[in-house]
Design a protein around this motif. Structure first.
Motif, short mmCIF file in Angstrom:
data_model
loop_
_atom_site.label_atom_id
_atom_site.label_comp_id
_atom_site.label_asym_id
_atom_site.label_seq_id
_atom_site.Cartn_x
_atom_site.Cartn_y
_atom_site.Cartn_z
N PRO A 204 -2.52 18.62 -12.17
CA PRO A 204 -3.82 19.01 -13.58
C PRO A 204 -2.55 18.73 -14.74
O PRO A 204 -1.93 19.42 -14.72
N GLU A 205 -3.35 18.77 -15.65
CA GLU A 205 -3.02 19.36 -17.03
C GLU A 205 -2.75 20.86 -16.91
O GLU A 205 -3.18 21.83 -16.14
N CYS A 206 -2.30 20.82 -17.76
CA CYS A 206 -1.64 22.44 -18.52
C CYS A 206 -1.04 23.51 -17.27
O CYS A 206 -1.62 24.23 -16.54
N LEU A 207 -0.65 22.95 -16.44
CA LEU A 207 0.07 23.63 -14.50
C LEU A 207 1.02 24.34 -15.29
O LEU A 207 0.87 26.05 -14.48
N MET A 208 1.96 24.36 -15.99
CA MET A 208 3.07 24.79 -16.36
C MET A 208 1.99 26.49 -17.22
O MET A 208 2.40 27.09 -17.20
N THR A 209 1.92 26.73 -17.80
CA THR A 209 0.83 26.96 -19.11
C THR A 209 -0.74 27.72 -19.44
O THR A 209 -0.90 26.17 -20.05
N PRO A 210 -1.56 27.81 -18.79
CA PRO A 210 -3.43 27.50 -18.22
C PRO A 210 -2.93 27.83 -20.38
O PRO A 210 -2.86 28.63 -20.91
N PHE A 211 -4.12 26.77 -20.97
CA PHE A 211 -4.28 27.16 -22.49
C PHE A 211 -5.49 28.31 -22.46
O PHE A 211 -5.66 28.15 -23.93
N VAL B 156 -6.95 3.64 -11.35
CA VAL B 156 -7.78 5.07 -12.21
C VAL B 156 -7.77 6.50 -11.65
O VAL B 156 -8.62 6.30 -10.66
N ALA B 157 -6.36 7.58 -11.76
CA ALA B 157 -6.57 8.11 -11.13
C ALA B 157 -7.12 9.42 -12.25
O ALA B 157 -6.44 9.62 -12.89
N GLY B 158 -7.77 9.61 -12.20
CA GLY B 158 -8.36 10.96 -12.49
C GLY B 158 -8.22 12.39 -11.94
O GLY B 158 -9.07 12.80 -11.18
N LEU B 159 -7.36 13.46 -12.60
CA LEU B 159 -7.82 14.50 -11.54
C LEU B 159 -7.25 16.07 -12.41
O LEU B 159 -6.44 16.24 -13.52
N THR C 278 0.33 -1.23 0.06
CA THR C 278 -0.11 -0.20 -0.01
C THR C 278 0.72 1.07 0.16
O THR C 278 2.14 1.39 0.56
N PHE C 279 0.19 2.25 -0.79
CA PHE C 279 1.61 2.99 -0.91
C PHE C 279 0.39 4.67 -1.01
O PHE C 279 -1.17 4.46 -0.91
N ARG C 280 1.18 6.06 -0.89
CA ARG C 280 -0.17 6.23 -0.64
C ARG C 280 0.25 7.61 -2.04
O ARG C 280 0.91 7.98 -2.40
N LEU C 281 -1.13 7.98 -2.75
CA LEU C 281 -1.63 8.43 -4.07
C LEU C 281 -1.75 10.31 -3.50
O LEU C 281 -2.70 10.58 -3.12
N GLY C 282 -1.25 10.80 -4.45
CA GLY C 282 -2.27 12.54 -3.62
C GLY C 282 -1.84 13.51 -5.04
O GLY C 282 -1.35 12.97 -5.62
N LEU C 283 -3.50 14.33 -5.01
CA LEU C 283 -4.05 14.54 -6.49
C LEU C 283 -3.84 15.88 -6.69
O LEU C 283 -5.35 16.29 -5.05
N ALA C 284 -3.17 16.67 -6.42
CA ALA C 284 -3.07 18.71 -6.57
C ALA C 284 -4.53 18.58 -7.26
O ALA C 284 -4.03 19.24 -8.97
N GLN C 285 -5.27 19.00 -7.15
CA GLN C 285 -6.82 19.55 -7.71
C GLN C 285 -6.08 21.15 -7.18
O GLN C 285 -6.38 21.60 -6.27
N CYS C 286 -6.16 21.92 -8.38
CA CYS C 286 -6.00 22.99 -7.78
C CYS C 286 -6.13 24.15 -9.64
O CYS C 286 -6.87 23.60 -10.43
N THR C 287 -6.33 25.40 -9.36
CA THR C 287 -6.53 26.31 -10.26
C THR C 287 -5.21 27.07 -10.58
O THR C 287 -3.79 26.53 -9.75
N HIS C 288 -5.40 27.78 -11.74
CA HIS C 288 -4.47 28.44 -11.81
C HIS C 288 -3.71 29.58 -11.00
O HIS C 288 -4.74 30.48 -11.13
#
Length: 289
Positions: A40-47, A227-230, A2-12
């Protein structure tokens, strides 16, 4: 195991300081006992940036942004998955490619395609707890639907991500719209994937949250893996990040768009139990497909 997954749900971040955002999330993840932290997707540069600004912001895989991400991962002892706007072929975005891929990129099979090869890639990167890059994936399916045309500002990658060994699991990876293509996750499962992580900026709209939940659950059940979706939690995105186990049970779920650190304990015995109970992967008949 067992291990711990973290999903950083965030806004730009409103001030544009993505590095500070990642630092805060990493600090919180470390305190929460997270082993693998994803963004999540587009972390570095927002679409949402203009096309010109989006292209101009692209950086190479070993650029300043990537080096900062590696330093944060190492400082907090975390494996991390982050996303970036990757400059194509080490040249300025908007210019023609100046020669071949690097040896590493060529080994990953991500040679640029003829159409849009000058555009940057939408890339997810995996780094280990020492900050070393262990793999990367360039989004292969571009979302050209409704009023969105990703192909106008991004190039498509040329190969799926080969699942990699980590201290915790066999890890698979894709990005957002790839979720609608079941072949992507099936290929990962056939390569031994136990946890599949999908950074996204899942656009909100009628039934979109329902589709997100249904597709994540289907991909977990049909491939008998976690399956982890963030998703980003910005105004145009749904948030609603979740982790689904191999039996289709949602083990962690974010309630809407609130920025938060979602954690889930990943128990790999459930992957083995699901695959022993119903050996779907062994029963496949690829010659008929």
């Amino acid at each position: 195991m067992t291990f711990r997954l973290g999903l950083a749900q965030c806004t730009h971040p409103a001030d544009g300081d993505v590095v500070a955002l990642v630092e805060r999330c990493a600090r919180d993840a470390q305190a929460a006992g997270v082993d693998l932290l994803a963004f999540p997707e587009c972390l570095m540069t927002p679409f949402e940036k203009t096309r010109e600004d989006f292209l101009a912001s692209a950086e190479p895989l070993d650029g300043a942004f990537a080096r900062k991400m590696s330093r944060i991962a190492a400082a907090h002892g975390l494996w991390m998955i982050y996303t970036m706007n990757e400059r194509a072929d080490g040249v300025d975005a908007g210019e023609a490619p100046a020669g071949g891929e690097t040896a590493e990129a060529a080994a990953h099979g991500n040679a640029p395609e003829a159409a849009g090869a000058h555009l940057p890639y939408n890339t997810a990167v995996v780094v280990d707890s020492a900050g070393a890059r262990r793999g990367f994936y360039r989004k292969t399916h571009l979302f050209d639907a409704g009023d969105c045309r990703e192909s106008e500002r991004m190039a498509a990658g040329g190969r799926l991500f080969d699942p990699i060994d980590t201290p915790f699991c066999k890890l698979g990876l894709a990005i957002c719209y790839d979720l609608r293509f079941p072949e992507v996750m099936r290929a990962a499962a056939c390569a031994g994937c136990e946890l599949f992580v999908l950074p996204a900026a899942w656009v909100d709209g009628p039934r979109k949250a329902d589709q997100w939940a249904a597709l994540l659950t289907a991909r977990a059940v049909e491939n008998e893996m976690y399956v982890a979706g963030l998703s980003r939690a910005d105004e145009r995105c749904i948030g609603c990040s979740r982790v689904v186990d191999p039996f289709g049970t949602t083990v962690a779920e974010a309630p809407g768009k609130a920025p938060l650190l979602l954690t889930a304990d990943i128990d790999l015995t459930r992957v083995r139990a699901a695959r022993e109970a119903v050996p779907v992967l062994e029963h496949r008949r690829p010659s008929l497909y």
